[in-house]
Scaffold this motif. Structure first.
Motif, PDB file in Angstrom:
ATOM      1  N   ALA A   1       0.809  -1.096   0.197  1.00 24.38           N
ATOM      2  CA  ALA A   1      -0.046   0.132   0.029  1.00 24.38           C
ATOM      3  C   ALA A   1       0.781   1.059  -0.086  1.00 24.38           C
ATOM      4  O   ALA A   1       0.480   2.240  -0.448  1.00 24.38           O
ATOM      5  N   SER A   2       2.122   1.284   0.551  1.00 22.49           N
ATOM      6  CA  SER A   2       2.994   2.196   0.588  1.00 22.49           C
ATOM      7  C   SER A   2       3.627   2.722  -0.742  1.00 22.49           C
ATOM      8  O   SER A   2       4.101   3.886  -0.724  1.00 22.49           O
ATOM      9  N   ALA A   3       3.568   1.769  -1.576  1.00 20.10           N
ATOM     10  CA  ALA A   3       4.651   2.147  -2.606  1.00 20.10           C
ATOM     11  C   ALA A   3       3.642   2.673  -4.093  1.00 20.10           C
ATOM     12  O   ALA A   3       2.469   2.022  -4.132  1.00 20.10           O
ATOM     13  N   ALA A   4       4.100   3.558  -4.656  1.00 23.96           N
ATOM     14  CA  ALA A   4       3.158   3.926  -5.582  1.00 23.96           C
ATOM     15  C   ALA A   4       3.428   3.121  -6.756  1.00 23.96           C
ATOM     16  O   ALA A   4       4.783   2.561  -6.934  1.00 23.96           O
ATOM     17  N   GLU A   5       2.581   2.807  -7.648  1.00 26.44           N
ATOM     18  CA  GLU A   5       2.633   1.776  -8.779  1.00 26.44           C
ATOM     19  C   GLU A   5       2.608   2.723 -10.100  1.00 26.44           C
ATOM     20  O   GLU A   5       1.998   3.764 -10.198  1.00 26.44           O
ATOM     21  N   THR A   6       3.554   2.415 -10.703  1.00 25.37           N
ATOM     22  CA  THR A   6       3.633   3.125 -12.208  1.00 25.37           C
ATOM     23  C   THR A   6       2.706   2.546 -13.122  1.00 25.37           C
ATOM     24  O   THR A   6       2.504   1.336 -13.224  1.00 25.37           O
ATOM     25  N   MET A   7       1.985   3.411 -13.847  1.00 22.33           N
ATOM     26  CA  MET A   7       0.941   3.073 -14.863  1.00 22.33           C
ATOM     27  C   MET A   7       1.301   3.840 -16.212  1.00 22.33           C
ATOM     28  O   MET A   7       1.938   4.776 -16.273  1.00 22.33           O
TER      29      MET A   7
END
Length: 166
Positions: free
Chosen positions: A21-27
């Protein structure tokens, strides 16, 4: 022994979820367009913000991290709004009065949109509160954040700056 094993597995799962939940996902996919009623009484359409960097935030009045994040987003909005940036905060409460009650105590300068039937949150596959999607000037969803903890705003600012410069 089984109880201890269940507790260990449960704790491990929670730790994994907290890390995820803490890591941003690249889209890199088109942000689905939508139209929702705003707290100003008018309908707002995401497509109308093409050409701006948009921080699309899904939140609920009952969500503690959402409540904590709202003033942070207002600060970021204030700092970057003159550079072609806006925040659109999509409230998912079934009863809009609950969102309005919270906003009377914690006012913000950016539009609040009401998704009380969760159609837009389903369109975006929202599975955590809050969830934030960073959208570039071309309407492409570039980053996804699930959850909020103090300090996440550092990533938000880095991403906003990056998208504004592009």
């Amino acid at each position: 022994m089984k109880t201890l094993l269940r507790q260990l597995v449960g704790a491990s799962l929670l730790a994994t979820l907290a890390f995820t939940a803490s890591a941003a996902e690249t889209m890199n996919e088109p942000a689905p367009d939508f139209t929702l009623k705003s707290n100003q009484g008018e309908n707002l359409r995401l497509e109308d913000y093409r050409g701006q960097v948009v921080m699309l935030n899904f939140w609920a009045s009952w969500c503690g991290p959402c409540r904590q994040e709202m003033p942070v987003m207002d600060d970021i909005h204030e700092q970057y709004k003159d550079l072609g940036f806006t925040v659109l905060a999509v409230n998912v409460d079934e009863n809009t009065a609950e969102a309005d009650r919270f906003l009377s105590a914690v006012p913000v300068d950016f539009p609040i949109l009401y998704d009380n039937e969760s159609r837009v949150s389903e369109l975006y596959g929202v599975d955590a509160m809050p969830s934030t999607v960073m959208i570039d000037r071309d309407g492409t969803a570039r980053f996804l954040h699930r959850g909020y903890k103090p300090g996440y705003e550092e990533d938000y600012v880095k991403q906003v700056r990056q998208l504004i410069r592009e």
